[in-house]
Design an enzyme around this catalytic site. Structure first.
Site, mmCIF file in Angstrom:
data_model
loop_
_atom_site.group_PDB
_atom_site.id
_atom_site.type_symbol
_atom_site.label_atom_id
_atom_site.label_comp_id
_atom_site.label_asym_id
_atom_site.label_seq_id
_atom_site.Cartn_x
_atom_site.Cartn_y
_atom_site.Cartn_z
ATOM 1 N N LYS A 66 -7.426 10.992 5.328
ATOM 2 C CA LYS A 66 -7.329 9.730 7.146
ATOM 3 C C LYS A 66 -6.896 10.468 7.746
ATOM 4 O O LYS A 66 -7.089 10.117 9.030
ATOM 5 C CB LYS A 66 -6.497 8.757 6.260
ATOM 6 C CG LYS A 66 -6.985 7.885 5.025
ATOM 7 C CD LYS A 66 -7.036 6.290 5.592
ATOM 8 C CE LYS A 66 -7.298 5.251 3.876
ATOM 9 N NZ LYS A 66 -6.507 3.974 4.241
ATOM 10 N N ASP A 102 -7.945 -1.561 8.449
ATOM 11 C CA ASP A 102 -6.734 -1.565 6.992
ATOM 12 C C ASP A 102 -5.773 -2.598 7.993
ATOM 13 O O ASP A 102 -5.668 -3.304 7.661
ATOM 14 C CB ASP A 102 -5.820 -0.391 6.472
ATOM 15 C CG ASP A 102 -7.229 0.873 5.482
ATOM 16 O OD1 ASP A 102 -7.658 0.278 5.264
ATOM 17 O OD2 ASP A 102 -6.991 1.305 5.249
#
Ligand code: ATR
Length: 281
Positions: A66, A102
């Site tokens: 990420k 997210d």
């Protein structure tokens, strides 16, 4: 013609994303396909080049890529830069652009738990300062709240996150002990750590002794569906939610970004719960 979407991470075998996205493609009569690609950190750079060559229309990024993917993309949105992580890549005008669903996903799931849509009047406590905490805290800060407190075992990490959040809202870093003692002052309390996750079912991030009735308490964990901490919080009269909502919402937001189609979130949620073996949350 069907388009190709994907997921890169390592390891990837237990991800529920392929099941969730492919299930929704099928339900909507789309011939798209979502494929998981297991890429080690050494393979990341070549792997991302391969995704571009294969003309993949969008992909999710999970642990451990990420952060490392950021310099490999053509552009990265400001929110993802603030979070310091990309979990979704979409293709626009030939460019691969990084975003982060997210935090937004958590935010949307939080709004459904609030009686009125008055996040700006809430005092929020985030427990943890790792990757998940960064996504949740930055998105909450960007939305704007009355106050945002970040509690972490390693205080320095909470202080670093607090300085990013302070550009958007009133944020501060506190110790876990302070958070426990001041728990009754918060309207929303979120556990972003892995404390209480299976198999350590007896562990809790904080004591709930001082929790007020009516406080919104969420735990990003969904294995188990109800941690000991959520169960005790509910017994104290809190409004509780587990990590399924955020997982489904981050996936739904990526799906929308890629296809322009609004997926059926309840159907996605049911598919995830079925995969996890229960409908009880
Ligand atoms: P993630 O990406 O899932 O957030 P992470 O980046 O490894 O995972 O972050 C884990 C978080 O849980 C951190 O805030 C960590 O605290 P430290 O920064 O002090 O390491 C917290 N955490 C994990 N295990 C913990 C424990 N046993 N007690 C207290 N905090 C813990």
């Amino acid at each position: 013609m069907g388009k190709l979407y994907g997921l890169i991470g390592h390891p990837i075998a237990h991800s529920m994303s392929p099941m969730m996205h492919n299930g929704e493609f099928k339900e909507l009569g789309l011939s798209h396909h979502y494929q998981a690609f297991d890429l080690s950190p050494e393979q990341l750079e070549d792997g991302v080049e391969a995704m571009k060559m294969l003309d993949i229309q969008g992909f999710n990024v999970t642990i451990p890529h990420k952060v490392a993917i950021i310099p490999l993309l053509d552009e990265v949105e400001q929110e993802a830069l603030d979070i310091g992580a990309v979990n979704t890549v979409y293709k626009q005008d030939g460019k691969y652009i990084g975003t982060n669903t997210d935090g937004k996903g958590y935010l949307l799931s939080l709004l459904t738990l609030l009686q009125e849509n008055d996040l700006e009047n809430k005092k929020v406590l985030v427990i943890g300062a790792g990757g998940a905490a960064r996504a949740v805290a930055v998105s909450i800060a960007r939305a704007g709240v009355l106050s945002l407190s970040l509690a972490n075992r390693t205080l320095e990490k909470a202080e670093n996150l607090s300085s990013v959040c302070n550009s958007y809202t009133s944020a501060n870093a506190i110790t876990l002990q302070e958070a426990e003692a001041e728990l009754h002052h918060f309207d929303v309390v979120i556990n972003t750590t892995s404390i209480g996750m299976s198999p350590h079912l007896d562990r809790m991030p904080l004591s709930v002794e001082r929790l007020n009735e009516g406080t919104v308490v969420s735990d990003l964990i969904y294995n188990p569906l109800e941690t000991k901490w959520l169960k005790l919080s509910k017994q104290k009269g809190a409004v509780t939610d587990n990590g399924i909502s955020m997982f489904v919402e981050q996936g739904a937001l990526a799906f929308e970004k890629w296809t322009g189609i609004t997926p059926d979130r309840q159907r996605m949620r049911n598919a995830v719960l079925k995969e996890l073996g229960g409908y009880s949350c």
